[in-house]
Enzyme design. Structure first.
Site, short mmCIF file in Angstrom:
data_model
loop_
_atom_site.label_atom_id
_atom_site.label_comp_id
_atom_site.label_asym_id
_atom_site.label_seq_id
_atom_site.Cartn_x
_atom_site.Cartn_y
_atom_site.Cartn_z
N GLU A 128 -4.00 1.47 9.38
CA GLU A 128 -3.23 1.16 8.16
C GLU A 128 -2.52 2.43 7.68
O GLU A 128 -2.53 2.77 6.50
CB GLU A 128 -4.16 0.63 7.06
CG GLU A 128 -5.03 -0.52 7.56
CD GLU A 128 -5.87 -1.16 6.46
OE1 GLU A 128 -5.65 -2.35 6.20
OE2 GLU A 128 -6.71 -0.48 5.86
N CYS B 188 -7.90 -6.75 -1.23
CA CYS B 188 -7.45 -5.68 -2.12
C CYS B 188 -6.10 -5.98 -2.75
O CYS B 188 -5.85 -5.63 -3.90
CB CYS B 188 -7.38 -4.36 -1.36
SG CYS B 188 -6.52 -4.45 0.23
#
Lengths: 636, 636
Positions: B311, B395
């Site tokens: 990521e 998230c």
């Protein structure tokens, strides 16, 4: 019933009903050239001994000693480390076949002793599943138990063929029998399962071929058929079932997806199964997958696997250059699969890709000194990617070793009344056609640096010499027999059939013109828009910092009208052709200082000068001082 | 000593010695526009209630009930799931501040009760580390214990500011005290440690600001300073220390690397620390990182994070469009960091990027219906990427909710004798300058679809109105005060200072011309060579299948001479401007059939016809039927 012929061949299709081509034993092929010769020497003298040391120093051999109780301690390393020992053994066996070496024989025998002693009484063998993990056998099929078994089987086949010893083959068949007893259809009281990492499929077919035990073939078929039916679940938590090609049955697949090495090993095993069973649906699926791979998901190097994430193929045209994953093992897997497709019918497309992949995707993984390896093979780099002597996950080094050791087996095939010449290099072969006709075939050539090949034939009678005219030879080849033009069409991407009644001393001359080619990528391959890659013959070139000091290769623009010189430089990189020519230097203009985006000016960049561009074969990059490297360069 | 003013502000720099700008409370800002209004309504009416249901249905709230013993069973889900509850609470608190809602208050109070009851006597709170894992607390700093703590602290600050209740703040300070007692310099008898996922740093500074307890600030400083000294080791096995920005001390870093959200949260926290300490080296490092990010590693959308693997940010110019990761949370992190940089000195670059990122990188993560989210935000897609109602790793959804709920807090700032207008939208604000001057400021505008903004001022006396002239407004803005041209230079990318003695009823007219801009990328951004992105004002556009049926957007070529029409379409996608014009259709020629590479023909592709190209704001893509989408289109 062991095959009494016991000749070391790469894939033994001698008796496969659905394969047209039969292998030539490695031992009947000599390579005496300046390209493969030094690389194979490095493989024998540096690679194999140093890898054995790594196997010892990293505890991979100790794991067998611990498993057999000879040594105290627990398994160390990654759960599939046994496979590195097996792959090294396979490489060593091929090497012993062509180049006997008492020191290497000692290492091989010592390793086999450790393996033999570590095998469980029921035939099971995996040193990770010993001691506290012994009861975890066959509970998690992402832990590569069958993958390791497959590499053991391949090593055993090679070792038996090379030496006649059945020691390792005995270990292999005992383990294979255990697997056949354990896994299979429920109606036979067995467990349905497939391994997360394919490999055992092709190994079982090879074991069938060498032992004649049809059960191994049926087991391979079972594993091919059982995949894609949800048996694996969702491997590794993060990965999708396609990671292990388990998202749908193989016969229904039409895109190459997931972990590239796994995929290629599966396709190899399925092709092996087809060679024995001839089931049309299987071949159709394999051809669909091959077409998708080669027309949508392959690098210009022949490298495969676009994504670091999941070591995976990408979507169509997803071919980033700097972040290319293109694992060395995937290139080797591609050669393995293409070889199996080639021998089915002798379609030159597969041989073309074998040649291309060997030069441009396998060899870049291997240093000129024979002791350093790439795992990933990006097509551009800023100078930070360097070959390593070994890896924690060390699949690539012994894979390169077994490929180099077995490479003579990829040069020729035989069919009923023809000898097939797939690859070109100075050397010779003893050819035996059906019916016992035997003759010597010699190649005189400076391939891959020059495209003239003289084939000398020391045989008598009528048969054909099938000469591959590579697809890169776009202007067509010319063929002469004993100095006279031969009328056979020699169109690129096909075998030219030179059939006649031969007499001893006959010679065929094949001329493959090798102009420098500027290659462009499909317009959907976004990173390569406005760029070309340079090729000459089968060799892909790159621009490297060592030859172009102080120059950012991103700023090079090669004008179309510039003719590149082509010089063989014996002192450079073990002897390579170097391309050179005047290129423009066109860096981003001042308007880009401190900006990443701007309102389009439509002015483009303006050259600030010219420079002597030099390009070297990509296969030899990163053997000198670090610096930027690019395969695709801007053109205009 | 709690701050008695207790006004809900996004980042409370009211007393920060090194911040020039002071926040305006959310409650003093009204947005009554047609752009943010409907999105904020969806956030209140759909997003917040549906997310609460997800928190219940996925066991995230039950984890607190289990931890407190009210419910049987073990922790369920991912180890950082507590943070989703905290982020939702923060979002709900901001929403309650501007839009009281008894139902939402009930949910908030119920959630706080569960949290309060789950806190350990020593202040520790993390429901993953209960029962059998209770003794594993603070043993693996990649398990997000401090990350979760940070989100708790931020939620508590918001809840206290919004409601005056100290319930959640009490939980937060007890946990923060536990952390301050446990971690710190060895010479104080504490443990040196940092969390794998930054977040607690900025949360501790916010806690300091609301409580006045300097210990929290010092703890934040300790965590910023302790990173990059090898404390984390090699997180997650596969990842390099740079994954957590732990490869070197922050003050020595000059490239944004690793997990993008972690990086941005670290930079945010470090900027918060700087606002209090004013240490020059820290600001220098932050500016270096900001420059690297914005000039080398940022998408044209403002999105950040080029790699799925880790990521992570990529290398310079590594900006793949289809495989862009560009996590919604990273865009939010960018807004958070830029806001903190902005308030230090009032540099318009940061406000420009806030605006750009909100429209083009945060909002694409959020569906028009308020109930679906993107985690990844690619800049091109084949129609398979669709927003989801929730994620296992959730998230992004509550992060979007807290951003939308707090957005009024990003519109204005105050400094000693100036009000700063950062963002434009129909609405109003109650402004209070130092010395008590208070007045009402109204905005009348159709922004972002039109660039005319009328600022109505209902104040008296001399002060300045600082009007951001966006950097996209390249031709410059014009300003009139009460119908007369104002002489202040209004250059793009800066604040125009409109300083005078104001009288009630005065009005400033700001004209920001919004021509359609074709934006090009730096020539090193390989995928965008030969392509442009369309922008108009702050809005990035894309070509989407729903507007261009049957057309492969890869085949579109937009000629330079084509003028695009710009029409506001109230029925489209909640009301957006749509661009349209005649484009060429230029698919790959027949020569590409079944080929991925070929010897360059230098002919290029030839148009086979023309089509009406329609482009819609990227922020609204994927709200209709699936189809291909592209931000970057070919141009000539």
């Amino acid at each position: 019933m062991l095959d009494s012929t016991r000749r070391p061949v790469v894939v033994d299709t001698s008796k496969s009903p659905h394969a047209r081509l039969r292998p030539l034993p490695l031992t009947d092929v000599r390579l005496s050239d300046g390209f493969w010769g030094p690389r194979r020497r490095a493989n024998r003298e540096e690679t194999l001994p140093s890898q054995y040391r790594h196997l010892e120093e990293t505890g991979r051999l100790d794991n067998f000693r611990k498993a057999s109780g000879k040594m105290e301690g627990r398994f160390e390393g990654i759960y599939f480390n046994d496979s590195d020992v097996y792959k090294w053994l396979e490489a060593a066996a091929w090497s012993l076949a062509t180049d006997p070496d008492p020191e290497l024989t000692k290492m091989v025998d010592a390793a086999i002793t450790e393996i033999e002693d570590a095998q469980e009484p029921d035939g099971y063998l995996n040193t990770y599943f010993t001691f506290e993990r012994a009861d975890k056998r066959w509970t998690n099929f992402d832990l590569h138990e069958m993958y390791c078994a497959g590499h053991l089987f391949q090593a055993a086949v090679a070792h038996f063929q090379a030496t006649g010893s059945t020691r390792l083959l005995g270990v292999a068949t005992r383990f294979a029998d255990h697997i056949c007893d354990t896994f299979g259809p429920e109606e036979e009281g067995k467990r349905r399962a497939v391994d997360g990492h394919e490999e055992v499929e092709m190994a079982l077919v090879e074991l069938f071929r060498v032992t004649g035990d049809r059960r191994y073939l049926e087991q391979a078929e079972f594993f091919v058929d059982a995949r894609g039916r949800g048996l694996l679940g969702r491997p590794y938590g993060l990965h999708d079932p396609s990671y292990s090609q388990d998202h749908s049955p193989l016969r229904e697949q039409d895109e190459v997806v997931g972990h590239a090495v796994r995929a290629l090993y599966l396709y190899s095993g399925a092709t092996d199964v087809y060679a024995e069973t001839g089931e049309p649906e299987l071949l159709k699926a394999l051809r669909r997958l091959w077409n998708n791979m080669t027309t949508r998901r392959m690098y210009v190097s022949g490298g495969l696997g676009s994504r670091h994430e999941g070591e995976a193929f990408g979507e169509d045209f997803e071919l980033p250059n700097g972040r290319a994953y293109t694992e060395t093992c995937a290139a080797i897997g591609s050669v393995m699969w293409n070889w199996r497709m080639l021998v089915l019918e002798g379609d030159a497309r597969y041989a073309d890709l074998i040649e291309h992949t060997l030069y441009n995707a396998v060899l870049p993984g291997f240093s000129l000194d024979g002791g350093h390896y790439f795992y990933e093979n990006p097509l551009e780099d800023e100078g930070t990617h360097r070959r390593q002597p070994w890896f924690g996950c060390a699949c690539c080094p012994p894979n390169v070793a077994r490929m180099l050791a077995s490479i003579p087996g990829y040069f020729y095939s035989a069919s009923d009344d023809a000898v097939w010449v797939h690859l070109y290099a100075e050397g010779s072969a003893e050819v035996r056609l059906n019916g016992g006709r035997a003759f010597r075939l010699g190649q005189r050539t400076n391939y891959p640096w020059e495209g003239d090949v003289e084939i000398q034939l020391d045989g008598e009678g009528e048969f054909a010499v099938m000469l591959r005219v590579p697809s890169w030879c776009e202007g067509g080849a010319s063929i002469e027999v004993n100095g006279e033009p031969f009328p056979e069409q020699a169109s690129p991407g096909a075998y030219a059939e030179v059939r006649r009644v031969w007499r001893p001393g006959d010679a065929v001359r094949l001329r493959l013109p090798m102009p420098v080619r500027r290659v462009e990528a499909h317009p959907y391959a976004a990173e390569n828009v406005g760029r070309v890659a340079l090729m000459r013959g089968p060799i892909l070139f790159c621009v490297e910092g060592a030859d172009n000091p102080g120059l950012d290769p991103r700023d090079l623009v090669l004008p179309n009208e510039v003719r590149l010189s082509e010089d063989f430089q014996p002192e450079q990189l073990g002897g390579v052709v170097v391309l050179a020519g005047e290129a423009e230097v066109s860096p981003p203009g001042e308007g880009w200082d401190g900006r990443l985006y701007r309102t389009a000016t439509r002015q483009g960049e303006k050259p600030i000068g010219t420079t002597r561009l030099r390009a070297v074969p990509y296969l030899a990059w990163a053997n000198r001082e670090p610096g930027p490297m690019r395969v695709w360069i801007r053109s205009r």
